[in-house]
Design a protein around this motif. Structure first.
Motif, PDB file in Angstrom:
ATOM      1  N   ASP A 188     -10.631  -5.608  -8.813  1.00  0.00           N
ATOM      2  CA  ASP A 188      -9.868  -4.714  -9.667  1.00  0.00           C
ATOM      3  C   ASP A 188      -8.587  -5.461 -10.069  1.00  0.00           C
ATOM      4  OD1 ASP A 188      -8.952  -2.292 -10.899  1.00  0.00           O
ATOM      5  OD2 ASP A 188      -7.692  -1.973  -9.139  1.00  0.00           O
ATOM      6  N   ASP A 218      -5.224  -4.077 -11.768  1.00  0.00           N
ATOM      7  CA  ASP A 218      -3.887  -3.524 -11.548  1.00  0.00           C
ATOM      8  C   ASP A 218      -3.761  -2.966 -10.129  1.00  0.00           C
ATOM      9  OD1 ASP A 218      -3.572  -4.225 -14.173  1.00  0.00           O
ATOM     10  OD2 ASP A 218      -3.841  -2.189 -14.949  1.00  0.00           O
ATOM     11  N   GLY A 219      -2.759  -3.448  -9.407  1.00  0.00           N
ATOM     12  CA  GLY A 219      -2.567  -3.050  -8.027  1.00  0.00           C
ATOM     13  C   GLY A 219      -3.295  -3.943  -7.037  1.00  0.00           C
ATOM     14  N   ASP A 225      -7.839  -1.203  -5.081  1.00  0.00           N
ATOM     15  CA  ASP A 225      -6.744  -0.463  -4.435  1.00  0.00           C
ATOM     16  C   ASP A 225      -6.970   1.045  -4.505  1.00  0.00           C
ATOM     17  OD1 ASP A 225      -6.186  -0.330  -7.227  1.00  0.00           O
ATOM     18  OD2 ASP A 225      -4.058   0.034  -6.812  1.00  0.00           O
ATOM     19  N   ASP A 235     -12.704   2.530  -6.909  1.00  0.00           N
ATOM     20  CA  ASP A 235     -13.205   1.166  -7.107  1.00  0.00           C
ATOM     21  C   ASP A 235     -14.375   0.898  -6.153  1.00  0.00           C
ATOM     22  OD1 ASP A 235     -11.138   0.424  -8.980  1.00  0.00           O
ATOM     23  OD2 ASP A 235      -9.769   0.138  -7.301  1.00  0.00           O
TER      24      ASP A 235
HETATM   25 MG   LIG Z   1      -6.120  -0.601  -9.399  1.00  0.00          MG
END
Ligand SMILES: [Mg+2]
Length: 221
Positions: free
Chosen positions: A33, A35-36, A158, A162
Motif C-alpha cells: 500500500d 499512503d501510510g 496500514d 488492505d
Molecule cells: Mg494506506
C-alpha cells in the motif's frame, strides 16, 4: 473525461502500469500500500511537495529488488475520484516517489490504483468497485498481467482493508504496519476471514523487513 494515457487502462478511473518486461511467472510479489506505508500519510496526497518516504521504505524495497521479488504499489486513490487532484497530479507524486527511492538504489516494478468511490464525482461515483480495496480486483489484475504466484505473495498495509484484499486475493501473508492509520487499526480486530493467510503486525518497515528476511532464510534452509 476520457484519458489517452495508456496507464489509465479504462480511460477513467483505473491505473495499471507495468514497468518491466520481465517474466514473473511463478514468482512471489511484494504488494505495498502507498499512503501510510511507504509514503507519509498526509490525507489525500496529491502534491509533490508533500511526498516523504516513510523510514525504512527504501531499505525494504531495495531488499526485494535484490531478491528479484517484484514490488507492486497498490493504492486506492479516491482523491482522484473526489476531484481533490487528478491523474496528472497522481503521476507527479509517483515520479517524486520514484526519484526518492532511486536515491537509495530502489525501484517499484508495478503500480496499480483505483479512483472509483461511492462519494466520487461522475464518472468516478461507483460504489464498491471490484478494484477498490478491500476488493481484490487490483491484485487479480496484476496477477493476470504478470502471472506471479499470489499463493506465495505478501502485502503490507496500514489498514485491515488492505489485508482483506490480500486474503481475498489468496495471498500467503498480510502484514499490518503501525504507521499511517496502522496504530489505530492495530487496536481493533480485523473484521474479515483471513482464511489460510498469515497475519503479522509490525511496528515499522524495518521490523517488516526483519520478518521477511527471517522467512526467506528459513525457506531456503
Ligand atoms: Mg494506506
Amino acid at each position: 473525461m476520457i484519458h489517452n494515457d495508456k496507464r489509465i487502462c479504462d480511460g477513467v478511473g483505473l491505473w495499471l502500469e507495468n514497468r518491466t518486461d520481465r517474466d514473473w511467472d511463478g514468482l512471489p510479489g511484494l504488494f505495498l500500500d502507498r499512503d501510510g506505508v511507504i509514503l507519509e500519510e498526509t490525507g489525500y496526497l496529491g502534491r509533490v511537495e508533500d511526498v516523504r518516504l516513510v523510514d525504512g521504505a527504501a531499505r525494504l524495497i531495495g531488499w526485494a529488488n535484490r531478491q528479484r521479488i517484484p514490488v507492486i504499489v497498490i493504492t486506492n486513490q479516491s482523491g482522484v475520484g473526489r476531484g481533490y487532484y487528478d491523474w496528472q497530479a497522481f503521476a507527479a507524486v509517483q515520479s517524486e516517489l520514484d526519484r526518492q527511492l532511486q536515491c537509495d538504489g530502489a525501484h517499484v516494478d508495478f503500480v496499480v490504483a483505483c479512483a472509483y468511490h461511492r462519494d466520487g464525482k461522475p464518472p468516478f461515483a461507483i460504489d464498491n468497485h471490484p478494484w477498490r480495496k478491500p476488493n481484490p480486483g487490483m491484485i487479480m489484475a496484476v496477477r493476470d498481467q504478470c502471472r506471479l504466484d499470489l499463493s506465495r505473495s505478501v502485502l503490507v498495509g496500514d489498514k485491515w482493508s488492505d489485508l482483506e484484499a490480500a486474503a481475498r486475493g489468496g495471498m500467503a501473508r498480510g502484514l499490518l504496519v503501525k504507521t499511517g492509520h496502522g496504530v489505530q487499526q492495530a487496536g481493533i480486530p480485523p473484521s474479515f476471514d483471513a482464511g489460510s493467510m498469515g497475519i503479522d503486525i509490525a511496528a515499522n518497515l524495518d521490523e517488516a523487513l526483519a520478518i521477511f528476511k527471517q522467512e526467506t532464510s528459513g525457506a531456503s534452509g
